[in-house]
Enzyme design. Structure first.
Site, PDB file in Angstrom:
ATOM      1  N   LEU A 188      33.991   0.238  23.677  1.00 39.01           N
ATOM      2  CA  LEU A 188      34.394  -0.733  24.683  1.00 39.01           C
ATOM      3  C   LEU A 188      34.157  -0.128  26.064  1.00 39.01           C
ATOM      4  O   LEU A 188      34.816   0.832  26.455  1.00 39.01           O
ATOM      5  CB  LEU A 188      35.875  -1.096  24.514  1.00 39.01           C
ATOM      6  CG  LEU A 188      36.490  -1.915  25.655  1.00 39.01           C
ATOM      7  CD1 LEU A 188      35.752  -3.234  25.841  1.00 39.01           C
ATOM      8  CD2 LEU A 188      37.973  -2.153  25.416  1.00 39.01           C
ATOM      9  N   ILE A 233      34.697   7.596  24.256  1.00 36.17           N
ATOM     10  CA  ILE A 233      34.548   6.629  23.172  1.00 36.17           C
ATOM     11  C   ILE A 233      35.827   5.814  23.134  1.00 36.17           C
ATOM     12  O   ILE A 233      36.896   6.321  22.840  1.00 36.17           O
ATOM     13  CB  ILE A 233      34.217   7.313  21.828  1.00 36.17           C
ATOM     14  CG1 ILE A 233      34.000   6.277  20.731  1.00 36.17           C
ATOM     15  CG2 ILE A 233      35.246   8.367  21.437  1.00 36.17           C
ATOM     16  CD1 ILE A 233      33.355   6.848  19.457  1.00 36.17           C
ATOM     17  N   GLU A 234      35.701   4.519  23.477  1.00 41.24           N
ATOM     18  CA  GLU A 234      36.883   3.705  23.750  1.00 41.24           C
ATOM     19  C   GLU A 234      37.063   2.583  22.736  1.00 41.24           C
ATOM     20  O   GLU A 234      36.143   1.810  22.474  1.00 41.24           O
ATOM     21  CB  GLU A 234      36.788   3.120  25.164  1.00 41.24           C
ATOM     22  CG  GLU A 234      38.018   2.329  25.580  1.00 41.24           C
ATOM     23  CD  GLU A 234      38.023   1.986  27.062  1.00 41.24           C
ATOM     24  OE1 GLU A 234      38.890   1.198  27.469  1.00 41.24           O
ATOM     25  OE2 GLU A 234      37.165   2.498  27.811  1.00 41.24           O
ATOM     26  N   VAL A 235      38.274   2.518  22.179  1.00 43.01           N
ATOM     27  CA  VAL A 235      38.716   1.466  21.258  1.00 43.01           C
ATOM     28  C   VAL A 235      37.687   1.234  20.154  1.00 43.01           C
ATOM     29  O   VAL A 235      37.164   0.131  19.967  1.00 43.01           O
ATOM     30  CB  VAL A 235      39.041   0.155  22.015  1.00 43.01           C
ATOM     31  CG1 VAL A 235      39.833  -0.792  21.097  1.00 43.01           C
ATOM     32  CG2 VAL A 235      39.869   0.418  23.261  1.00 43.01           C
TER      33      VAL A 235
END
Length: 266
Positions: free
Chosen positions: A118, A159-161
């Site tokens: 995300l 590195i998101e969600v």
């Protein structure tokens, strides 16, 4: 014990060995608190690294200024911007622009952190503020983005969600230093926003956030005290309770007499 600010080589050597801590801080007070609390890495607004007092407040924090790509501009703009950040004392820079832009900076030996999963500035491409990589195909796209960042010369990536299983598998298969924001403990560092930790966010709280203090309630209390103090001041002025003798300066009597005589003669 005095801490030494880690280098890129130090962080690379720690990959896969222990979880580091990372915060998004926006003020000198928050940076100093992160320093004294033993936080490892901070993401900061560019203007904070440019503050001449920043390294006094945060001498050992690995500090990464970042801004959305549309605030900085083209690849040439990013190179000039990154040079300014590094010169000011940044340890790396964040970039969510193209792989070509990241490569331009990396070719100049600028340590760059990219972004996968995300990406708020590009959320329209992945359906808004929601998890990315929940299907096999979309998870593979996250991995391919990481490989593209590797090829461009990035040092690491937020590195998101992303599902915890996906993030862990990717982290084990990349040389990038992976910063987990809501992607579980299988990466190299955990990343939260100071405003969420401190309970300053009055809006939607992300699933991955954890509140440790209630600053919003404290700010409400301080605002109420601020209003009350201002009201008391207004009342004092209206009722001639301010200023009092201790708040003013008087002229010596002989000087006052001379002044009044000169005033009357004018």
């Amino acid at each position: 014990m005095t801490r030494t600010r880690p280098t890129i080589a130090d962080l690379r050597a720690l990959k896969g060995k222990r979880q580091l801590t990372m915060l998004r801080v926006t003020t000198l007070e928050e940076a100093e608190a992160a320093e004294r609390a033993g936080v490892d890495i901070v993401s900061i607004p560019p203007e904070l690294i440019l503050d001449p007092h920043y390294r006094d407040a945060a001498p050992s924090l690995f500090s990464m200024p970042g801004e959305n790509f549309y605030e900085i501009g083209t690849a040439d703009d990013f190179v000039r911007w990154s040079f300014r950040m590094i010169k000011a004392g940044a340890d790396a820079v964040y970039c969510s622009a193209s792989y070509a832009t990241i490569k331009r900076m990396a070719d100049e030996a600028v340590p760059v952190i990219g972004h996968v999963g995300l990406i708020p500035s590009r959320k329209t491409w992945t359906g808004g503020f929601k998890a990315v990589g929940k299907t096999a195909d979309s998870a593979l796209q996250v991995f391919e983005a990481v490989k593209q960042l590797e090829a461009a010369g990035a040092f690491g990536a937020e590195i998101e969600v992303v599902p915890v299983e996906v993030a862990e598998a990717i982290s084990q298969r990349t040389s990038l230093f992976m910063l987990s924001m809501g992607a579980g403990a299988g990466c190299d560092a955990q990343y939260l926003f100071a405003e969420d930790i401190l309970g300053m966010n009055r809006g939607h709280m992300p699933r991955h956030s954890k509140v440790y203090r209630n600053f919003a309630a404290e700010y409400d209390r301080l605002q109420a005290e601020r209003i009350a103090a201002f009201r008391e001041y207004v009342s004092d002025v209206e009722n001639n309770a301010y200023p009092r003798e201790q708040h003013i300066v008087r002229m010596p009597p002989d000087e006052l007499k001379a002044f009044m005589a000169k005033l009357d003669a004018a």
